[in-house]
Design an enzyme around this catalytic site. Structure first.
Site, mmCIF file in Angstrom:
data_model
loop_
_atom_site.group_PDB
_atom_site.id
_atom_site.type_symbol
_atom_site.label_atom_id
_atom_site.label_comp_id
_atom_site.label_asym_id
_atom_site.label_seq_id
_atom_site.Cartn_x
_atom_site.Cartn_y
_atom_site.Cartn_z
ATOM 1 N NE ARG A 155 -2.227 -0.917 3.462
ATOM 2 C CZ ARG A 155 -2.935 -1.131 4.602
ATOM 3 N NH1 ARG A 155 -4.366 -1.023 4.880
ATOM 4 N NH2 ARG A 155 -2.225 -1.141 5.886
ATOM 5 C CB THR B 116 -2.854 7.088 -2.389
ATOM 6 O OG1 THR B 116 -1.920 6.042 -2.836
ATOM 7 C CG2 THR B 116 -2.127 8.506 -2.723
ATOM 8 C CG ASP C 39 6.589 -5.349 10.420
ATOM 9 O OD1 ASP C 39 7.024 -5.278 9.534
ATOM 10 O OD2 ASP C 39 6.057 -4.086 10.840
ATOM 11 C CG ASP D 299 2.944 -5.055 9.371
ATOM 12 O OD1 ASP D 299 3.394 -6.330 9.128
ATOM 13 O OD2 ASP D 299 2.973 -4.202 8.585
#
Length: 209
Positions: free
Chosen positions: A104, A108, A203, A200
């Site tokens: 991503r 935006t 992660d 995440d």
């Protein structure tokens, strides 16, 4: 919710809680994600076609049922989707595996492709797209669009945590996609993370916090 399947099983709920816990060690986190993926695979494969076959047991002739005519392709959305592949392969060891790298754009939140590697011919195959987190839905929609543009595959999207926003985005773009998720969370925060979620997933899987 039409087109959204949430398996209701105590083991799934238990393991989801362990994944959410920020104190769950990385080794345990990886193992639990694999275990959850195995449990989800039972539901995802529920509609596979069975064919009656004759077999010989050590005692007598008999009949049984085997999965018939199903060629499955698992497509992992990188990075976090890798954490689910081994679980699905435990039950679908003959499945072929593809990878789509999408991230991503921070400002935006639009999806950007950086890697695509799929089996040569997936036309008409059963495609299972996996990503632990369905947040905004932008990455999922981009992956589904890519698959639809190159094949006439039957596509299922499988995640562990889903936000209502992500589900809505998939359904607004594709009314023929079935979403399998272990849970639907409250929604997204200002950084587009699922709340309460687990942070995440990539992660936590790979130690890049």
């Amino acid at each position: 919710m039409d087109g959204v399947i949430i398996p209701d099983h105590p083991l799934i709920q238990h393991k989801l809680t362990l994944l959410r816990d920020k104190n769950t060690a990385r080794k345990d986190f990886r193992e639990i994600m694999e275990e959850l993926s195995i449990l989800m695979a039972y539901e995802v494969t529920r509609d596979m076609t069975l064919k009656e076959v004759k077999i010989e047991t050590p005692v007598s002739m008999s009949t049984g049922k085997k999965i018939f005519g199903e060629e499955v392709v698992i497509i992992a959305i990188l990075r976090a989707g890798l954490g689910m592949v081994s679980g699905l392969l435990r039950l679908l060891p003959l499945a072929r595996v593809g990878h789509i790298g999408i991230y991503r754009e921070p400002d935006t939140l639009n999806p950007i492709y950086y890697y695509k590697k799929l089996p040569v011919d997936i036309k008409g195959k059963d495609v299972i797209i996996v990503d632990p987190m369905l947040a905004t839905g932008g990455t999922a929609v981009a992956a589904i669009e890519f698959i639809k543009n190159i094949s006439e595959a039957k596509i299922k999207f499988v995640c562990l945590f889903a936000a209502p926003e992500g589900i809505k985005k998939i359904k607004n773009n594709f009314n023929d996609i079935t979403i399998y998720t272990a849970t639907i969370d409250h929604g997204l925060n200002s950084n587009a993370y699922i709340v309460p979620g687990l942070g995440d997933a990539g992660d936590r899987l790979f130690g890049t916090e």
